[in-house]
Design a protein around this motif. Structure first.
Motif, short mmCIF file in Angstrom:
data_model
loop_
_atom_site.label_atom_id
_atom_site.label_comp_id
_atom_site.label_asym_id
_atom_site.label_seq_id
_atom_site.Cartn_x
_atom_site.Cartn_y
_atom_site.Cartn_z
N ASP A 108 0.52 -1.17 -0.11
CA ASP A 108 0.08 -0.05 -0.23
C ASP A 108 1.06 1.25 0.11
N ALA A 109 0.74 2.27 -0.90
CA ALA A 109 1.41 3.35 -1.30
C ALA A 109 1.31 4.32 0.25
N LYS A 110 0.28 4.32 0.81
CA LYS A 110 -0.18 4.93 1.91
C LYS A 110 0.80 4.76 3.00
N LYS A 111 1.19 3.35 3.15
CA LYS A 111 2.22 2.80 4.03
C LYS A 111 3.58 3.26 3.54
N LEU A 112 4.02 3.30 2.27
CA LEU A 112 5.20 3.39 1.66
C LEU A 112 5.74 4.78 1.69
N THR A 113 4.80 5.80 1.39
CA THR A 113 5.25 7.21 1.23
C THR A 113 5.71 7.96 2.52
N PRO A 114 5.09 7.62 3.79
CA PRO A 114 5.84 8.22 4.95
C PRO A 114 7.03 7.46 5.17
N ILE A 115 7.39 6.42 4.92
CA ILE A 115 8.73 5.67 4.80
C ILE A 115 9.74 6.56 4.29
N ILE A 116 9.51 6.77 2.71
CA ILE A 116 10.28 7.59 2.06
C ILE A 116 10.56 9.04 2.56
N LEU A 117 9.50 9.72 2.87
CA LEU A 117 9.66 10.88 3.42
C LEU A 117 10.59 10.90 4.82
N ALA A 118 10.29 9.93 5.63
CA ALA A 118 11.28 9.85 6.76
C ALA A 118 12.72 9.65 6.46
N VAL A 119 12.95 8.64 5.51
CA VAL A 119 14.48 8.51 5.28
C VAL A 119 14.88 9.52 4.50
N GLN A 120 14.28 10.32 3.74
CA GLN A 120 14.84 11.32 2.86
C GLN A 120 15.19 12.65 3.94
N LEU A 121 14.42 12.76 5.07
CA LEU A 121 14.47 13.94 5.73
C LEU A 121 15.26 13.57 7.20
N ASN A 122 15.44 12.32 7.52
CA ASN A 122 15.97 11.88 8.80
C ASN A 122 17.39 11.15 8.61
N ARG A 123 17.52 10.68 7.03
CA ARG A 123 18.96 9.97 6.83
C ARG A 123 19.49 10.88 5.95
N ILE A 124 18.84 11.04 4.78
CA ILE A 124 19.70 11.74 3.59
C ILE A 124 20.14 13.24 3.95
N GLU A 125 19.22 14.06 4.16
CA GLU A 125 19.23 15.44 4.39
C GLU A 125 20.59 15.72 5.66
N PRO A 126 20.49 15.12 6.52
CA PRO A 126 21.65 15.30 7.63
C PRO A 126 22.81 14.62 6.92
N LEU A 127 22.86 13.68 6.28
CA LEU A 127 23.87 13.11 5.49
C LEU A 127 24.70 14.04 4.53
N ILE A 128 23.91 14.73 3.73
CA ILE A 128 24.37 15.43 2.69
C ILE A 128 24.40 17.06 3.03
N GLY A 129 23.83 17.46 4.17
CA GLY A 129 23.71 18.89 4.62
C GLY A 129 22.47 19.31 3.91
N THR A 130 21.99 20.32 4.63
CA THR A 130 20.96 21.03 4.34
C THR A 130 20.99 22.06 2.99
#
Length: 143
Positions: free
Chosen positions: A26-48
């Protein structure tokens, strides 16, 4: 409710094509996961600053050169791996207005806790390996 103006780096289609997560999840379950990874893993890793540059370019004319390489070869594989890792937890449980419980499906038997932990352990190893490659790329292309 107003919608959020979010630029997703990873699509569900790309995730389910290259990751372990099934395409009929279900996309409704996957979309929040993508956003969480993007904001909580990727942004801190590459810098704002770099994060905002990528968002701006994606919204504008698209990514080119090293930014496209960064996204396609380093950020997206890292996101796929972290999304698979998070999905093992977030697709197992369902939060409703009455309770939080384990999802049950007539065609699949859920893993027990030990099997899930073994799977999560393997998935996090992959995610950390991709993250490490991303960090090396960023250091090698600092200028």
């Amino acid at each position: 409710m107003a919608s959020l103006d979010i630029t997703y780096f990873l699509s569900i289609e790309t995730w389910t094509e290259y990751g372990y997560t099934d395409t009929n999840t279900d996309a409704k379950k996957l979309t929040p996961i993508i956003l969480a990874v993007q904001l909580n893993r990727i942004e801190p890793l590459i810098g704002t600053t770099l994060y905002n540059k990528l968002v701006s370019d994606i919204k504008g004319t698209g990514l080119t050169g090293l930014y496209k390489t960064l996204m396609d070869k380093y950020i997206l594989p890292t996101m796929v791996a972290y999304c698979d890792w998070k999905a093992t937890f977030h697709t197992t449980y369902q939060i409703t207005n009455k309770t939080t419980g384990v999802n049950n499906d007539e065609h699949i038997r859920a893993n027990d806790l030990n099997a899930n932990n073994d799977l999560r352990s393997e998935l996090i190893k992959d995610a950390k390996m991709y993250e490490s490659k991303l960090q090396v790329f960023l250091c090698d292309n600092r200028d």
